[in-house]
Scaffold this motif. Structure first.
Motif, PDB file in Angstrom:
ATOM      1  N   PRO A 396       1.069  -1.771   0.125  1.00 18.86           N
ATOM      2  CA  PRO A 396       0.244   0.109   0.285  1.00 18.86           C
ATOM      3  C   PRO A 396       0.906   1.382  -0.091  1.00 18.86           C
ATOM      4  O   PRO A 396       1.415   1.466   0.694  1.00 18.86           O
ATOM      5  CB  PRO A 396      -1.185   0.065   1.186  1.00 18.86           C
ATOM      6  CG  PRO A 396      -0.036  -1.089   2.189  1.00 18.86           C
ATOM      7  CD  PRO A 396       0.706  -1.831   1.252  1.00 18.86           C
ATOM      8  N   ALA A 397       1.165   1.988  -0.879  1.00 18.02           N
ATOM      9  CA  ALA A 397       1.636   3.147  -0.720  1.00 18.02           C
ATOM     10  C   ALA A 397       0.891   4.621   0.071  1.00 18.02           C
ATOM     11  O   ALA A 397       1.560   4.905   0.263  1.00 18.02           O
ATOM     12  CB  ALA A 397       1.011   3.763  -2.591  1.00 18.02           C
ATOM     13  N   THR A 398      -0.446   4.417   0.205  1.00 18.02           N
ATOM     14  CA  THR A 398      -0.873   4.874   0.941  1.00 18.02           C
ATOM     15  C   THR A 398      -2.024   4.556   1.839  1.00 18.02           C
ATOM     16  O   THR A 398      -2.403   3.973   1.626  1.00 18.02           O
ATOM     17  CB  THR A 398      -2.086   6.467   0.249  1.00 18.02           C
ATOM     18  OG1 THR A 398      -2.579   5.786  -0.413  1.00 18.02           O
ATOM     19  CG2 THR A 398      -0.709   7.087  -1.001  1.00 18.02           C
ATOM     20  N   PRO A 399      -2.267   4.553   2.938  1.00 18.90           N
ATOM     21  CA  PRO A 399      -3.384   4.555   3.811  1.00 18.90           C
ATOM     22  C   PRO A 399      -4.867   4.467   3.269  1.00 18.90           C
ATOM     23  O   PRO A 399      -5.250   3.786   4.076  1.00 18.90           O
ATOM     24  CB  PRO A 399      -3.266   5.467   4.954  1.00 18.90           C
ATOM     25  CG  PRO A 399      -2.621   6.776   4.587  1.00 18.90           C
ATOM     26  CD  PRO A 399      -2.369   6.858   3.306  1.00 18.90           C
ATOM     27  N   PHE A 400      -4.390   5.189   2.135  1.00 15.29           N
ATOM     28  CA  PHE A 400      -6.499   4.626   1.236  1.00 15.29           C
ATOM     29  C   PHE A 400      -5.871   3.487   0.395  1.00 15.29           C
ATOM     30  O   PHE A 400      -7.145   3.380  -0.218  1.00 15.29           O
ATOM     31  CB  PHE A 400      -7.123   5.932   0.659  1.00 15.29           C
ATOM     32  CG  PHE A 400      -7.150   7.227   1.946  1.00 15.29           C
ATOM     33  CD1 PHE A 400      -8.375   7.123   2.000  1.00 15.29           C
ATOM     34  CD2 PHE A 400      -5.810   8.109   2.014  1.00 15.29           C
ATOM     35  CE1 PHE A 400      -8.151   7.830   3.558  1.00 15.29           C
ATOM     36  CE2 PHE A 400      -6.046   8.638   3.244  1.00 15.29           C
ATOM     37  CZ  PHE A 400      -7.487   8.749   3.698  1.00 15.29           C
ATOM     38  N   ASP A 401      -5.035   2.859   0.201  1.00 14.45           N
ATOM     39  CA  ASP A 401      -5.122   2.007  -0.797  1.00 14.45           C
ATOM     40  C   ASP A 401      -5.451   0.782  -0.083  1.00 14.45           C
ATOM     41  O   ASP A 401      -5.292   0.201   1.586  1.00 14.45           O
ATOM     42  CB  ASP A 401      -3.488   0.968  -0.655  1.00 14.45           C
ATOM     43  CG  ASP A 401      -2.968   2.572  -2.197  1.00 14.45           C
ATOM     44  OD1 ASP A 401      -3.836   3.303  -2.793  1.00 14.45           O
ATOM     45  OD2 ASP A 401      -1.686   3.243  -1.911  1.00 14.45           O
ATOM     46  N   GLN A 402      -5.876  -0.539  -0.639  1.00 17.80           N
ATOM     47  CA  GLN A 402      -5.999  -1.878  -0.401  1.00 17.80           C
ATOM     48  C   GLN A 402      -4.638  -2.173   0.678  1.00 17.80           C
ATOM     49  O   GLN A 402      -3.991  -2.689   0.223  1.00 17.80           O
ATOM     50  CB  GLN A 402      -6.846  -2.590  -0.618  1.00 17.80           C
ATOM     51  CG  GLN A 402      -8.222  -2.475  -1.404  1.00 17.80           C
ATOM     52  CD  GLN A 402      -8.651  -3.677  -1.595  1.00 17.80           C
ATOM     53  OE1 GLN A 402      -8.298  -5.156  -2.116  1.00 17.80           O
ATOM     54  NE2 GLN A 402     -10.327  -3.673  -0.929  1.00 17.80           N
ATOM     55  N   ALA A 403      -4.881  -2.737   1.794  1.00 17.33           N
ATOM     56  CA  ALA A 403      -4.221  -3.044   1.944  1.00 17.33           C
ATOM     57  C   ALA A 403      -4.375  -5.274   3.174  1.00 17.33           C
ATOM     58  O   ALA A 403      -5.276  -4.946   3.549  1.00 17.33           O
ATOM     59  CB  ALA A 403      -3.533  -2.625   3.825  1.00 17.33           C
TER      60      ALA A 403
END
Lengths: 455, 458
Positions: A396-403
């Motif tokens: 995940p590149a940002t906290p809003f990506d799936q992870a």
């Protein structure tokens, strides 16, 4: 008369002593039994800890090695018949060049790279070994062809050349080599066919397969198609994002709330309510916080599903009571002399709290924070409810990506159908998680002892 | 990028505001015979707060409305007949293309003339609005700055104002705790209420069959009886307490009354390690080690024990709770006054007699409270049960068989990707509400008992 009483009195006392002596033996026995029970309980509890750790370590250590296939890969022009890589023309827009490049890569992806792998595997096999295509390809992990293709994409001049490449052996091959699967099982219950198994043994014997430390478990993301290359990087970064959110939100809010309740709040119904409420919040099962996250953050606020931002917020709410309670305890423990001295010098109440009281409690707050974060780190149930059950093969590149997160990855791996292969891998993931937690706890203990000495 | 620029500008503005308030305050102080009420830092912070609030208001307003404005601007740039001919998906794709052209990255394929003009005008629109918003925020900030600065006099009570702001911020932070509870209760109650519009409450609370039809539709939802889950939960909790209470209590007694200082210093932290281990690790341990071990042991003595069963989950959960029970009991035993113990020794009682006949009865209420807290912990535990209890929601009393619990069913029914439309996912909230009420009652009761106990000896 007098002698009589004396003698009966003497007799009675002798009798009493005898009775007491006899009962004393019994009492000492029950004392020993009680003490023994206590010791047994301690030994049991310590034994459980030892058993748990040795079991996990014994199961997990093998997963930190991987089996490598050493192959000589030839980029045969007969198999890789393709146009040259596109070159950027003058005046071409970024998007157009990207599209041309992607088309070239797509053309490459359409080629059957398995033929390249098969050819190199056949070259490595003993001369005259009879085995069909499907069986021989089952030895190498399915992402070997991507690895070779990416080498070519990065360097198209490889066409026609032969290079030495290490690829991973497949999960089933690893099971066979390591004895994770019972070698005496009949063919129908084996995951690999007889020729494939024979070839693996031959390749191990002549050194084409060897073991090495598995860095890929730390540097790869999860993979479903190629289990042998599945790693923890995505889960690790997901956890890192969530912990950053927890630290950034829970610490300032928690400390501020504790300061307010302990130092400023007027004694009223409302503050009583907040206090009872925080104590209860600390004991609410973590899964209920997951329900809150699913209903409030995802269903109502429409934050993205299975994203670290939601996980971080849920874990923040869960960690808050811990930090508030610990900080309040620390504030309560600050000596009244310090407060009175500050007030006596003309400090306002806010100045007294922020300049003198709060700095003294810094070690306790720090320790509570680290312990709270360590607890949040291992929490699984609330994350499952906000959708972190999904398979995610990306960092995940940002906290809003799936992870995913470390504990969720453990949950997903223990449920994988290739049990023989994933049981060690799950244990290895647990070891990574435990090492992180032990390090956090160690840092907390070290900092506390250091800072308290100084204070 | 833009937000970074704005954040940078804001920081610069704040620095300026603080500095100007600070220097003005210093300027006052140098004059002869003037005593300034507040220290320069407070004047600086005062001006900074005054600057920050209007600037943030304007930026917040733009964040709220800006997206919609940009969207309608883009649509106004597309020829009307094109908008008419496109469906929603096509329109969104066109908007994305125009935004891509405006960003300078370009798009693949032929660029239609109207797309090019729309992209160009969108670029200038973006620049203009950005400058406007940033400018407005800066102007508002500076006006507020000047106003606040003009209010600074020697007698101005900047400290009181700043402290009031700090106080409000602190209060807001403690309100988060209240809001969390409100949020939990509100979301559980509303979603559970929606569940009860599908399934009548009596069928839920007194139903003996748990068989949700996950693909079902109206009239065919399946059965949602709570009882099998409740019985499973209670069974596992009981087994866990049977393991945790004797071991935890005896360990606490031994460590606090008998153990040598060195043993205590080593054993106590090691036992507390158990409390820090994530529950998923216990679940894995139960699934791959304890379960098969119990099954084999059962086979040896002719008992048929399932590898995943109430027994497996209960025993491992008991191990998990040991440190919880032992540290709480330890606390409580230490609170019993020394005089009681010394009196018993003086009468010639042995150590174990003192403990059994004096210490434990005196500590009993507190210990019961601790056990209730442990029960509430066990009832809400999830991962061990998900992995090791077998998930078989059938009403039965045999601990050697698989069971399901409330928490397991919540995890099974709510996977995060549902839209909460049917009782299949909504039941998770009804179960969560049940769980919340059970643990809340246990906690309140336990805390009440423990508090009463503490007051007794204070």
């Amino acid at each position: 008369m007098a002698t009589d009483t004396l003698s009966t009195g003497h007799q009675a006392s002798v009798e009493r002593t005898r009775v007491i002596r006899a009962s004393l033996q019994k009492r000492h026995l029950s004392e020993a039994i009680f003490k023994g029970l206590g010791l047994t309980a301690i030994i049991l509890a310590l034994g459980f800890v030892a058993l748990l750790f040795t079991d996990i370590v014994r199961k997990g250590v093998p997963a930190f090695t991987q089996s490598n296939l050493h192959l000589s890969v030839t980029f045969d022009p007969a198999i890789i018949g393709t146009d040259p890589a596109p070159v950027r023309a003058d005046g071409q827009s970024d998007a157009d060049f990207q599209a041309a490049n992607l088309k070239w890569q797509r053309d490459l992806a359409m080629l059957n790279w398995n033929k390249v792998i098969e050819a190199s595997l056949r070259a490595a096999a003993p001369a005259g070994f009879e085995i069909d295509t499907k069986d021989i390809l089952s030895i190498a992990e399915t992402d070997a062809r991507h690895e070779v293709r990416e080498m070519f994409v990065a360097d198209p001049t490889l066409l026609g050349k032969t290079v030495e490449v290490d690829v991973l052996a497949s999960a089933n091959a690893v099971n066979w080599i390591r004895g994770n699967i019972d070698r005496s099982l009949p063919d129908t219950q084996q995951q690999l066919t007889a020729p494939a198994r024979a070839l693996i043994d031959a390749l191990v014997a002549d050194g084409h397969i060897s073991n090495g430390f598995s860095w890929s478990i730390f540097t790869n993301v999860d993979s479903r198609a190629a289990p042998a290359s599945a790693g923890l990087l995505g889960a690790f970064v997901g956890t890192l994002w969530m912990m950053l959110i927890v630290i950034a939100l829970a610490v300032p809010i928690g400390v501020a709330a504790a300061v307010y309740l302990e130092e400023f709040a007027p004694k009223s119904r409302l503050t009583d309510l907040i206090e009872v409420n925080i104590n209860n919040l600390a004991a609410v099962p973590s899964i209920v916080f997951g329900l809150l996250g699913a209903a409030a953050f995802i269903n109502y606020l429409h934050l993205p599903i299975s994203a670290p931002i939601v996980g971080g917020l849920v874990l923040t709410l869960m960690t808050l009571p811990t930090i508030i309670i610990a900080t309040r305890g620390a504030l309560l423990g600050v000596s009244p002399a310090l407060r009175q001295a500050a007030l006596g010098m003309g400090a306002s109440k806010t100045q007294m709290v922020f300049h003198h009281v709060l700095p003294v409690t810094f070690p306790s707050i720090l320790t509570a924070t680290i312990l709270g974060v360590a607890h949040a780190l291992g929490e699984t149930a609330p994350l499952l409810l906000i959708g972190m059950k999904a398979f995610v093969a990306a960092v995940p590149a940002t906290p809003f990506d799936q992870a995913t997160a470390l504990p969720v990855q453990i949950y997903l791996w223990q449920g994988n159908e290739n049990r023989n292969f994933f049981e060690p891998r799950t244990a290895a993931a647990i070891m990574v998680l435990l090492v992180v937690m032990i390090m956090l706890n160690g840092v907390a203990i070290y900092l506390r002892s250091r800072l308290e000495k100084r204070a | 990028m833009n937000s970074l620029i704005i954040a940078g500008l804001l920081l610069v503005l704040l620095g300026l505001a603080y500095q100007s308030g600070w220097s003005r305050s210093r300027g006052l102080a140098t004059a002869d015979g003037v005593k300034v009420h507040s220290r320069p830092q407070y004047h600086g912070s005062y001006v900074a707060i005054w600057t920050l609030v209007p600037a943030l208001l304007i930026l917040g307003l733009w964040a709220w409305l800006g997206g919609g404005l940009t969207h309608s601007f883009i649509i106004s740039q597309i020829p009307a007949e094109t908008v008419q001919s496109l469906d929603q998906v096509g329109l969104n794709a066109t908007i994305a293309r125009i935004q891509s052209i405006a960003s300078g990255y370009g798009v693949a394929g032929e660029v239609l003339p109207y797309e090019q003009t729309a992209g160009d005008s969108l670029r200038s629109f973006n620049t203009i609005t950005f400058l406007l918003v940033a400018g407005a925020a800066a102007v508002a900030g500076i006006v507020a700055l000047l106003y606040a600065r003009s209010r600074i006099t020697a007698r101005h009570r900047a400290r009181n104002a700043v402290e009031r702001v700090i106080n409000i911020a602190l209060l807001a932070c403690s309100a988060v705790a209240i809001l969390t509870t409100v949020g939990i209760v509100a979301s559980l109650v509303t979603e559970a209420y929606r569940f009860f519009t599908f399934i009548p409450p009596q069928d839920f609370f007194f139903g003996t069959v748990w068989n949700p039809n996950n693909a079902g539709s109206a009239g065919n939802w399946g059965s949602y009886g709570l009882l099998p889950l409740l019985v499973g939960t209670l069974m596992i909790t009981a087994i866990a307490m049977l393991v945790a209470v004797p071991v935890g209590l005896m360990a606490a007694i031994y460590l606090s009354q008998y153990a040598h200082r060195n043993l205590r210093a080593v054993a106590k932290p090691i036992i507390e390690i158990l409390a820090g281990i994530p529950t998923i690790v216990f679940g894995f341990f139960a699934l791959v080690t304890v379960g098969p071990f119990l099954r084999d042991a059962g086979n040896l003595i002719g008992l048929s024990i399932n590898a995943t069963s109430a027994l497996t989950a209960g025993i491992v959960m008991g191990i998990m709770i040991i440190p919880f029970v032992s540290s709480l009991s330890d606390d409580i035993l230490n609170q019993v006054p020394r005089t009681l113990r010394d009196g018993a020794y003086g009468l010639g009682a042995t150590k174990s007699e003192t403990i059994r006949n004096v210490l434990l009865p005196a500590a009993l209420p507190g210990i019961v409270g601790a056990f209730l807290l442990a029960v509430s912990r066990a009832v809400g535990e999830t991962m061990i049960v998900v992995l090791a209890a077998g998930n078989s929601p059938v009403l039965r009393g045999n601990p050697f068989e698989p069971v399901a619990t409330i928490t397991v069913s919540i995890v099974n029914q709510l996977t995060g990707d549902t839209d909460f439309a049917g009782p299949q996912s909504l039941v998770g909230f009804a179960l969560g509400l049940t769980l919340f009420v059970i643990t809340l009652c246990l906690n309140i009761f336990a805390l009440y008992i423990v508090r009463r106990f503490r007051e007794q000896y204070e």
